[in-house]
Design an enzyme around this catalytic site. Structure first.
Site, PDB file in Angstrom:
ATOM      1  N   LYS A  22      49.371  53.034  43.029  1.00  0.00           N
ATOM      2  CA  LYS A  22      50.549  52.110  43.308  1.00  0.00           C
ATOM      3  C   LYS A  22      51.617  52.224  42.369  1.00  0.00           C
ATOM      4  O   LYS A  22      52.849  52.340  42.695  1.00  0.00           O
ATOM      5  CB  LYS A  22      49.796  50.932  43.098  1.00  0.00           C
ATOM      6  CG  LYS A  22      50.782  49.727  43.041  1.00  0.00           C
ATOM      7  CD  LYS A  22      50.469  48.194  42.921  1.00  0.00           C
ATOM      8  CE  LYS A  22      49.695  47.869  41.532  1.00  0.00           C
ATOM      9  NZ  LYS A  22      50.897  47.369  40.535  1.00  0.00           N
ATOM     10  N   ASN A  23      51.301  52.543  41.035  1.00  0.00           N
ATOM     11  CA  ASN A  23      52.317  52.504  39.898  1.00  0.00           C
ATOM     12  C   ASN A  23      52.885  53.837  39.857  1.00  0.00           C
ATOM     13  O   ASN A  23      54.030  53.865  39.010  1.00  0.00           O
ATOM     14  CB  ASN A  23      51.578  52.286  38.612  1.00  0.00           C
ATOM     15  CG  ASN A  23      51.291  50.620  38.706  1.00  0.00           C
ATOM     16  OD1 ASN A  23      51.446  49.744  39.520  1.00  0.00           O
ATOM     17  ND2 ASN A  23      50.468  50.257  37.503  1.00  0.00           N
ATOM     18  N   ARG A  94      57.850  42.518  40.445  1.00  0.00           N
ATOM     19  CA  ARG A  94      58.743  42.992  39.592  1.00  0.00           C
ATOM     20  C   ARG A  94      59.154  44.415  39.546  1.00  0.00           C
ATOM     21  O   ARG A  94      60.491  44.756  39.111  1.00  0.00           O
ATOM     22  CB  ARG A  94      57.774  43.013  38.145  1.00  0.00           C
ATOM     23  CG  ARG A  94      58.365  43.589  36.889  1.00  0.00           C
ATOM     24  CD  ARG A  94      57.506  43.518  35.563  1.00  0.00           C
ATOM     25  NE  ARG A  94      57.852  44.169  34.479  1.00  0.00           N
ATOM     26  CZ  ARG A  94      59.085  43.641  33.893  1.00  0.00           C
ATOM     27  NH1 ARG A  94      59.433  42.626  33.991  1.00  0.00           N
ATOM     28  NH2 ARG A  94      59.574  44.426  32.825  1.00  0.00           N
ATOM     29  N   CYS A 118      55.343  36.820  34.883  1.00  0.00           N
ATOM     30  CA  CYS A 118      54.036  36.412  35.632  1.00  0.00           C
ATOM     31  C   CYS A 118      53.037  35.956  34.987  1.00  0.00           C
ATOM     32  O   CYS A 118      53.381  35.776  33.824  1.00  0.00           O
ATOM     33  CB  CYS A 118      53.819  37.813  36.523  1.00  0.00           C
ATOM     34  SG  CYS A 118      53.114  39.051  35.263  1.00  0.00           S
ATOM     35  N   ARG A 123      57.614  39.272  30.671  1.00  0.00           N
ATOM     36  CA  ARG A 123      58.083  40.647  31.222  1.00  0.00           C
ATOM     37  C   ARG A 123      59.518  40.875  31.349  1.00  0.00           C
ATOM     38  O   ARG A 123      60.185  40.849  32.351  1.00  0.00           O
ATOM     39  CB  ARG A 123      57.741  40.632  32.768  1.00  0.00           C
ATOM     40  CG  ARG A 123      56.244  40.235  33.077  1.00  0.00           C
ATOM     41  CD  ARG A 123      55.085  41.178  32.562  1.00  0.00           C
ATOM     42  NE  ARG A 123      54.954  42.512  33.030  1.00  0.00           N
ATOM     43  CZ  ARG A 123      54.561  42.813  34.056  1.00  0.00           C
ATOM     44  NH1 ARG A 123      53.805  41.869  34.815  1.00  0.00           N
ATOM     45  NH2 ARG A 123      54.618  43.961  34.704  1.00  0.00           N
ATOM     46  N   PRO A 124      60.024  40.753  30.239  1.00  0.00           N
ATOM     47  CA  PRO A 124      61.588  40.974  30.047  1.00  0.00           C
ATOM     48  C   PRO A 124      62.176  42.329  30.566  1.00  0.00           C
ATOM     49  O   PRO A 124      61.399  43.260  30.614  1.00  0.00           O
ATOM     50  CB  PRO A 124      61.989  40.767  28.545  1.00  0.00           C
ATOM     51  CG  PRO A 124      60.522  41.437  27.932  1.00  0.00           C
ATOM     52  CD  PRO A 124      59.600  40.682  28.912  1.00  0.00           C
ATOM     53  N   ILE A 125      63.459  42.671  30.725  1.00  0.00           N
ATOM     54  CA  ILE A 125      64.117  43.836  31.213  1.00  0.00           C
ATOM     55  C   ILE A 125      65.100  44.182  30.142  1.00  0.00           C
ATOM     56  O   ILE A 125      66.108  44.956  30.372  1.00  0.00           O
ATOM     57  CB  ILE A 125      64.770  43.638  32.654  1.00  0.00           C
ATOM     58  CG1 ILE A 125      65.568  42.380  32.507  1.00  0.00           C
ATOM     59  CG2 ILE A 125      63.660  43.408  33.739  1.00  0.00           C
ATOM     60  CD1 ILE A 125      66.536  42.411  33.757  1.00  0.00           C
ATOM     61  N   ASP A 126      65.002  43.746  28.783  1.00  0.00           N
ATOM     62  CA  ASP A 126      66.095  43.893  27.937  1.00  0.00           C
ATOM     63  C   ASP A 126      66.215  45.606  27.733  1.00  0.00           C
ATOM     64  O   ASP A 126      67.361  45.994  27.242  1.00  0.00           O
ATOM     65  CB  ASP A 126      65.834  43.364  26.446  1.00  0.00           C
ATOM     66  CG  ASP A 126      64.375  43.384  25.950  1.00  0.00           C
ATOM     67  OD1 ASP A 126      63.572  43.402  26.866  1.00  0.00           O
ATOM     68  OD2 ASP A 126      64.414  43.964  24.859  1.00  0.00           O
ATOM     69  N   LEU A 127      65.096  46.135  27.467  1.00  0.00           N
ATOM     70  CA  LEU A 127      65.115  47.739  27.567  1.00  0.00           C
ATOM     71  C   LEU A 127      65.621  48.464  28.379  1.00  0.00           C
ATOM     72  O   LEU A 127      66.390  49.377  28.003  1.00  0.00           O
ATOM     73  CB  LEU A 127      63.754  48.207  26.956  1.00  0.00           C
ATOM     74  CG  LEU A 127      63.030  47.493  25.775  1.00  0.00           C
ATOM     75  CD1 LEU A 127      61.663  47.953  25.422  1.00  0.00           C
ATOM     76  CD2 LEU A 127      63.824  47.791  24.494  1.00  0.00           C
ATOM     77  N   ASP A 308      45.584  47.896  31.846  1.00  0.00           N
ATOM     78  CA  ASP A 308      45.571  47.385  32.983  1.00  0.00           C
ATOM     79  C   ASP A 308      43.827  47.537  33.497  1.00  0.00           C
ATOM     80  O   ASP A 308      43.276  47.341  34.318  1.00  0.00           O
ATOM     81  CB  ASP A 308      45.988  48.589  34.189  1.00  0.00           C
ATOM     82  CG  ASP A 308      47.606  48.169  34.255  1.00  0.00           C
ATOM     83  OD1 ASP A 308      48.323  48.991  34.912  1.00  0.00           O
ATOM     84  OD2 ASP A 308      48.039  47.045  33.588  1.00  0.00           O
ATOM     85  N   VAL A 330      49.526  45.001  24.538  1.00  0.00           N
ATOM     86  CA  VAL A 330      50.612  45.355  25.256  1.00  0.00           C
ATOM     87  C   VAL A 330      51.594  44.187  25.872  1.00  0.00           C
ATOM     88  O   VAL A 330      52.419  43.916  25.793  1.00  0.00           O
ATOM     89  CB  VAL A 330      50.446  46.186  26.487  1.00  0.00           C
ATOM     90  CG1 VAL A 330      51.132  46.601  27.432  1.00  0.00           C
ATOM     91  CG2 VAL A 330      49.727  47.607  26.000  1.00  0.00           C
ATOM     92  N   ARG A 400      47.230  43.264  46.051  1.00  0.00           N
ATOM     93  CA  ARG A 400      48.455  44.158  45.894  1.00  0.00           C
ATOM     94  C   ARG A 400      48.238  45.318  45.019  1.00  0.00           C
ATOM     95  O   ARG A 400      48.928  46.323  45.310  1.00  0.00           O
ATOM     96  CB  ARG A 400      49.189  43.339  44.844  1.00  0.00           C
ATOM     97  CG  ARG A 400      49.700  41.849  45.180  1.00  0.00           C
ATOM     98  CD  ARG A 400      50.281  41.451  44.061  1.00  0.00           C
ATOM     99  NE  ARG A 400      51.359  42.153  43.388  1.00  0.00           N
ATOM    100  CZ  ARG A 400      52.152  41.993  42.546  1.00  0.00           C
ATOM    101  NH1 ARG A 400      52.021  40.870  41.617  1.00  0.00           N
ATOM    102  NH2 ARG A 400      53.278  42.736  41.940  1.00  0.00           N
TER     103      ARG A 400
END
Ligand code: EPZ
Length: 422
Positions: A22-23, A94, A118, A123-127, A308, A330, A400
């Site tokens: 999936k990933n 996400r 979640c 789960r930021p997106i700053d990077l 995971d 993590v 999922r």
């Protein structure tokens, strides 16, 4: 809504075919936005998240065709009619934000909902945004939307240091950099196998990428990318989950279509717990030899132990005689499964990012709830070892990331059925 009803299992035996990752599939589907030509992908698992990504791509104008029996997807982003992600589809997942990099590179703009936090963390997106800004993109955050665009002339290659080796940020910046002017270096990049699979696909499209799988990835921008055909790597987390099922039931199973070198940390940790692995011509054999032993583990970016797989190993620790310690480095809140395992009789104490687990003789079946994808998988594992019957609700989380998990487990001898959840 549906639930799984599971009874204590005999040791699992037999062969199980592991599906595509999936990933790896999700960023590779997003990468198809980078070319107007046809892309053909094999070994794509027909999962809910894959369907969500395809629906999102269709909203941009991508033509998609998914042959679920062949697990093959054909896509063509011939003409992108919109760079505005459909609110509906983008917010549930996400990974939708992985379309930002490709849209910026191809169209110089993108409008994507902020990925929701979640259960497992903020789960930021700053990077991601740090990388896009370094390459010359502006961004505006308002009403939960991230609006990105590049000034005149599109993205320019730059050196970007990631404060944390974020998988998604590495993937987004790598995709954006393929069509940037000049060279981009991603330092402290993530090195997961899914990053290498995406890089492999991008190279087949004509991208110039080296260093994937290390902490420094170098991308030389090109003028355009062409269509490509690719087979997605096997899902190392699905594989690890079935390995844990063999461990917890004392079974002996063979996993077909796995890459053992993607599973080194899981194989090593299982070996410490008396679970052996053997590479056979037909696949990876996993079997327990003696009683489960307690584990000490710390999740880390690849090649460390995968976050995971943390929940699944807590289920093993719950029935391994002795004291286990699990540290989650993590994500800041990835122990929600502990509460549900305690309802089954597990002896777990959480202290911030560490869990201390005292193995018990036997768990007892009860009514529990999947709080997120891997927590749900952990509950299935515990239910296989627990006395009596366990009901797991909210199984949409599990679907999922696991294709046909109940059919695959039943084929190994597990007693699992899907029922309406009243
Ligand atoms: C990917 O998520 C996976 N999802 C996750 O798998 C996996 O757990 C995670 O990588 C870590 O391996 C997909 O690939 C679709 P990250 P991603 O960015 O990219 C922080 C599953 O179960 N961070 O590596 O979202 C973040 O808060 C899912 O299949 C920032 O601070 O993970 C987290 O603490 C769950 N700023 C850490 O990095 C950023 O801009 C790791 O996140 C981005 C991330």
């Amino acid at each position: 809504m549906e639930k799984f009803v599971i009874h204590k299992a005999q040791p699992l035996y037999g062969h199980v075919k592991i599906s595509g990752a999936k990933n790896a599939a999700l960023p590779i589907l997003a990468a198809c936005l980078l070319t107007s030509e046809v892309c053909i992908l094999h070994n794509v698992p027909p999962l809910r998240d894959v369907e969500e990504m395809l629906a999102l791509l269709e909203g941009f104008g991508v033509k998609t065709e998914f042959d679920k029996t062949k697990e093959m997807v054909q896509l063509q982003a011939g003409e992108i009619i919109s760079c505005d992600a459909m609110q509906a589809h983008a917010q549930t997942m996400r990974a939708s934000f992985l379309t930002a990099g490709p849209l910026l590179a191809r169209m110089q703009k993108a409008k994507i909902p902020m990925p929701g936090g979640c259960q497992i963390g903020s789960r930021p997106i700053d990077l991601h945004l740090k990388g896009f800004a370094a390459m010359g993109a502006n961004h505006k955050l308002e009403h939960g939307l991230v609006e990105l665009n590049t000034k005149n002339g599109g993205l320019r290659g730059k050196t970007v240091y990631l404060d944390f080796p974020s998988v998604g940020a590495t993937e987004n910046i790598m995709m954006a950099a393929t069509l940037a002017k000049g060279t981009t270096r991603i330092e402290n990049a993530a090195a997961e196998p899914e990053i290498c699979d995406l890089a492999e696909f991008l190279r087949k499209m004509g991208a110039q990428i080296t260093g994937d799988g290390t902490d420094t990835i170098v991308i030389d921008g090109v003028a355009a990318l062409h269509g490509a055909e690719h087979t997605v790597i096997p899902d190392r987390i699905e594989a690890g989950t079935f390995m844990a099922a063999a461990a917890i039931t004392g079974g002996d199973i063979v996993l077909e279509d796995v890459k053992a070198d993607h599973l080194k940390p899981v194989i090593a940790k299982l070996a410490e717990s008396n679970v052996k692995t053997e590479i056979l011509p037909e696949g990876l054999r996993v079997y327990r030899k003696g009683k489960l032993r307690p584990i000490q583990l710390k999740t880390m970016p690849f090649p460390g132990f995968p976050t995971d797989m943390q929940a699944q190993f807590m289920s093993i620790a719950a029935v391994a005689k002795g004291t286990s310690v699990i540290t989650e480095t993590v994500f800041e809140n990835r122990f929600l499964h502990a509460g549900e395992l305690q309802r089954m009789g597990a002896d777990i104490k959480i202290d911030s990012r560490s869990a201390v687990i005292e193995g018990v003789e036997e768990l007892t079946g009860s009514k529990v709830r999947a709080t997120d994808l891997r927590a749900g998988a952990a509950l299935i594992l515990s239910a296989l070892a627990a006395k009596g019957e366990t009901e797991i609700s909210d199984i949409y989380h599990i679907e999922r990331g696991y294709y046909h998990i109940e059919e695959k487990l039943r084929a190994l001898g597990a007693e699992i059925s899907r029922q309406e959840d009243s």
